[in-house]
Enzyme design. Structure first.
Site, mmCIF file in Angstrom:
data_model
loop_
_atom_site.group_PDB
_atom_site.id
_atom_site.type_symbol
_atom_site.label_atom_id
_atom_site.label_comp_id
_atom_site.label_asym_id
_atom_site.label_seq_id
_atom_site.Cartn_x
_atom_site.Cartn_y
_atom_site.Cartn_z
ATOM 1 N N GLU A 124 0.841 -1.194 0.000
ATOM 2 C CA GLU A 124 0.000 0.000 0.000
ATOM 3 C C GLU A 124 0.873 1.241 0.000
ATOM 4 O O GLU A 124 0.399 2.341 0.254
ATOM 5 C CB GLU A 124 -0.993 -0.018 1.164
ATOM 6 C CG GLU A 124 -0.399 -0.197 2.527
ATOM 7 C CD GLU A 124 -1.451 -0.206 3.624
ATOM 8 O OE1 GLU A 124 -2.212 0.768 3.709
ATOM 9 O OE2 GLU A 124 -1.496 -1.181 4.390
ATOM 10 N N CYS A 152 -3.409 -3.587 4.380
ATOM 11 C CA CYS A 152 -2.484 -4.596 4.924
ATOM 12 C C CYS A 152 -2.847 -6.014 4.503
ATOM 13 O O CYS A 152 -2.106 -6.952 4.780
ATOM 14 C CB CYS A 152 -2.444 -4.503 6.450
ATOM 15 S SG CYS A 152 -1.956 -2.881 7.029
ATOM 16 N N HIS A 187 -2.137 -10.363 12.076
ATOM 17 C CA HIS A 187 -1.621 -9.119 11.521
ATOM 18 C C HIS A 187 -1.264 -8.224 12.714
ATOM 19 O O HIS A 187 -2.073 -8.066 13.639
ATOM 20 C CB HIS A 187 -2.685 -8.445 10.640
ATOM 21 C CG HIS A 187 -2.355 -7.033 10.287
ATOM 22 N ND1 HIS A 187 -1.132 -6.675 9.770
ATOM 23 C CD2 HIS A 187 -3.067 -5.882 10.404
ATOM 24 C CE1 HIS A 187 -1.115 -5.377 9.579
ATOM 25 N NE2 HIS A 187 -2.273 -4.864 9.961
HETATM 26 N N1 COA Z 1 1.570 2.331 30.879
HETATM 27 C C1 COA Z 1 1.038 1.224 30.319
HETATM 28 N N2 COA Z 1 0.031 1.259 29.396
HETATM 29 C C2 COA Z 1 -0.440 2.474 29.027
HETATM 30 C C3 COA Z 1 0.080 3.661 29.580
HETATM 31 C C4 COA Z 1 1.125 3.560 30.550
HETATM 32 N N3 COA Z 1 1.670 4.641 31.103
HETATM 33 N N4 COA Z 1 -0.578 4.688 29.039
HETATM 34 C C5 COA Z 1 -1.490 4.180 28.149
HETATM 35 N N5 COA Z 1 -1.404 2.830 28.170
HETATM 36 C C6 COA Z 1 -2.174 1.880 27.364
HETATM 37 C C7 COA Z 1 -3.654 2.214 27.271
HETATM 38 O O1 COA Z 1 -4.359 1.743 28.400
HETATM 39 C C8 COA Z 1 -4.019 1.496 25.978
HETATM 40 O O2 COA Z 1 -4.158 0.133 26.212
HETATM 41 P P1 COA Z 1 -5.477 -0.654 25.732
HETATM 42 O O3 COA Z 1 -5.580 -0.418 24.230
HETATM 43 O O4 COA Z 1 -5.220 -2.074 26.076
HETATM 44 O O5 COA Z 1 -6.616 -0.031 26.459
HETATM 45 C C9 COA Z 1 -2.770 1.667 25.124
HETATM 46 O O6 COA Z 1 -1.699 1.979 26.036
HETATM 47 C C10 COA Z 1 -2.854 2.772 24.092
HETATM 48 O O7 COA Z 1 -3.251 3.926 24.761
HETATM 49 P P2 COA Z 1 -4.251 4.942 24.043
HETATM 50 O O8 COA Z 1 -4.517 6.070 24.974
HETATM 51 O O9 COA Z 1 -5.427 4.172 23.513
HETATM 52 O O10 COA Z 1 -3.301 5.410 22.858
HETATM 53 P P3 COA Z 1 -3.570 6.381 21.650
HETATM 54 O O11 COA Z 1 -4.829 7.158 21.798
HETATM 55 O O12 COA Z 1 -2.310 7.111 21.472
HETATM 56 O O13 COA Z 1 -3.812 5.383 20.384
HETATM 57 C C11 COA Z 1 -3.241 3.758 18.707
HETATM 58 C C12 COA Z 1 -3.027 4.227 20.148
HETATM 59 C C13 COA Z 1 -2.551 2.431 18.500
HETATM 60 C C14 COA Z 1 -4.736 3.581 18.432
HETATM 61 C C15 COA Z 1 -2.641 4.823 17.733
HETATM 62 O O14 COA Z 1 -1.252 4.797 17.882
HETATM 63 C C16 COA Z 1 -2.989 4.605 16.288
HETATM 64 O O15 COA Z 1 -4.006 5.117 15.806
HETATM 65 N N6 COA Z 1 -2.139 3.849 15.520
HETATM 66 C C17 COA Z 1 -2.415 3.515 14.164
HETATM 67 C C18 COA Z 1 -3.587 2.586 14.141
HETATM 68 C C19 COA Z 1 -3.416 1.464 13.185
HETATM 69 O O16 COA Z 1 -2.353 0.983 12.984
HETATM 70 N N7 COA Z 1 -4.550 1.041 12.630
HETATM 71 C C20 COA Z 1 -4.552 -0.045 11.737
HETATM 72 C C21 COA Z 1 -5.097 -1.221 12.448
HETATM 73 S S1 COA Z 1 -5.198 -2.516 11.325
#
Ligand code: COA
Length: 387
Positions: A78, A110, A232
């Site tokens: 992609e 993906c 994945h």
């Molecule tokens: N210690 C441990 N864990 C922590 C933490 C800390 N200090 N702070 C946050 N976390 C955890 C959260 O509880 C959460 O866990 P959970 O998902 O099991 O609930 C995780 O870390 C992520 O935190 P979150 O606040 O949800 O992160 P974010 O809003 O920054 O978003 C993604 C994370 C992955 C959604 C973001 O990076 C993203 O959009 N990535 C691209 C998405 C992608 O690849 N999509 C394609 C999927 S096929």
């Protein structure tokens, strides 16, 4: 007749970013990145690396006999380098493949690597004396300071698909589901993906549940029949979330065994990051090279997901000669010999990209590393060479 993966190759850029350093620079708790999201390091691709150079490097294991017997080369990606010409043709030239084959590129986020694998499987079923080369290559870019930044990555997996494969037989048991949704996409004017992170997580899990339940009903297989489940891995926590939805179906010792194998499947992804089409197969390679107890005959379940979206569950069986087909020491060495970039260096490398413009472009030779590089774009034509 068994059909499947006879050989598998891995390529990733020679540069990486430590995600604890990135967390500190972004004002985040490092545990969020390493535990909450499940990523430790991230491959950083300079502009001299793209899906052509990474894909060609991953497939550099091909013998002359393999090259002569290829009837199909499919690149799932992609992050293609041209809206018209297939990256497979550039790779075809760099690797000196025989002209009597189909060379094409295939796209569905993906899921494209799995689409390529299934096309290759069908091709070999129809032409058992021929071989097919599948390349799943991508560079995941969300942008500096973006929510997805911690889940970037770069790399390629190449798989030689043959009859009587020595590594893994791919069973003809896939269950696949498609439906148009907007969870992640990339308009053609930009190299940065748009991700609705939480929504894509929900959809990934929904597609997994739907395909797994139908697969289980159609084949009679339960979770307990599998030695390992590979997912994945856009980030390793995503796969863990999916695994946890089916673990209650087995007893505690089996849960522990599946968890251990899941962790083995995450080792390479934790250090490379998301390689989109190749992520499932990077996880599979990591499992095969990290679990010394894996036996021939083991059944592995694989879940592929491409946003947009297509999900597919299928199974594969480890073959008797599988150990001779693996190269764990070489892959470890490739990862440990990478140069660590500071956050400032990473930001500069990230900003220096081939522009969406007609002007000539010259890649920075300071970052020339790996088997193949893009040196320039001259007169709107990409120039590659072997290092
Ligand atoms: N210690 C441990 N864990 C922590 C933490 C800390 N200090 N702070 C946050 N976390 C955890 C959260 O509880 C959460 O866990 P959970 O998902 O099991 O609930 C995780 O870390 C992520 O935190 P979150 O606040 O949800 O992160 P974010 O809003 O920054 O978003 C993604 C994370 C992955 C959604 C973001 O990076 C993203 O959009 N990535 C691209 C998405 C992608 O690849 N999509 C394609 C999927 S096929």
């Amino acid at each position: 007749m068994k059909i499947g993966i006879d050989q598998i190759g891995l390529a990733t850029p020679a540069f990486y970013l430590d995600l604890v350093e990135l967390a500190k620079a972004r004002g985040d708790d490092p545990d969020k990145y390493t535990i909450g999201i499940g990523q430790d390091e991230q491959a950083v691709a300079p502009s001299s690396q793209d899906v052509v150079t990474l894909g060609a490097s991953a497939a550099d294991f091909l013998s002359q006999a393999d090259r002569d017997e290829l009837g199909l080369i499919v690149v799932g990606t992609e992050t293609g380098v041209d809206a018209s010409k297939a990256s497979a043709l550039y790779i075809h030239a760099l690797l000196g493949l025989n002209p009597w084959c189909r060379a094409i590129e295939i796209k569905e986020a993906c899921y494209g690597g799995t689409a390529a694998l299934m096309m290759a499987r069908d091709y070999v079923a129809a032409h058992p004396t021929k071989k097919a080369l599948v390349i799943a290559a991508d560079i995941a870019r969300y942008g500096l300071n973006s929510g997805g930044e911690v889940t970037q990555g770069a790399g390629a997996i190449a798989m030689l698909i043959t009859a009587q494969p020595r590594l893994l037989a791919i069973h003809d048991d896939a269950v696949v589901k498609s439906g148009s949704i907007m969870d992640f996409w990339r308009p053609v004017y930009t190299d940065l993906a748009i991700a609705k992170g939480k929504y894509s997580t929900e959809q990934y899990l929904a597609f997994f549940q739907a395909t797994w339940q139908r697969y289980s009903a159609e084949t009679g297989h339960g979770v307990g029949d599998f030695e390992a489940l590979c997912f994945h891995l856009p980030y390793t926590k995503m796969g863990l979330k999916a695994l946890k939805t089916v673990l209650p179906e087995v007893d505690e010792p089996k849960q522990a065994a599946l968890m251990a194998n899941f962790e083995a499947s995450c080792r390479y992804s934790r250090r490379i990051g998301n390689i989109y089409t190749g992520s499932l197969y990077l996880g599979l390679l990591s499992l095969l090279e990290s679990n010394p107890h894996l036996q021939a005959g083991a059944l592995i379940g694989l879940f592929s997901y491409g946003s947009g979206a297509v999900g597919e569950f299928f199974s594969a069986e480890v073959q008797p000669e599988f150990n001779e087909q693996l190269h764990p020491a070489a892959h470890q060495q490739r990862l440990t010999s990478r140069r660590r970039l500071s956050v400032a260096e990473y930001e500069a490398v990230f900003a220096d990209k081939v522009p969406y413009a007609a002007a000539d472009y010259h890649a920075d030779p300071a970052y020339f590393a790996g088997s193949f590089v893009l040196t320039d774009v001259i007169g709107q034509q990409r120039q590659y060479r072997r290092l």
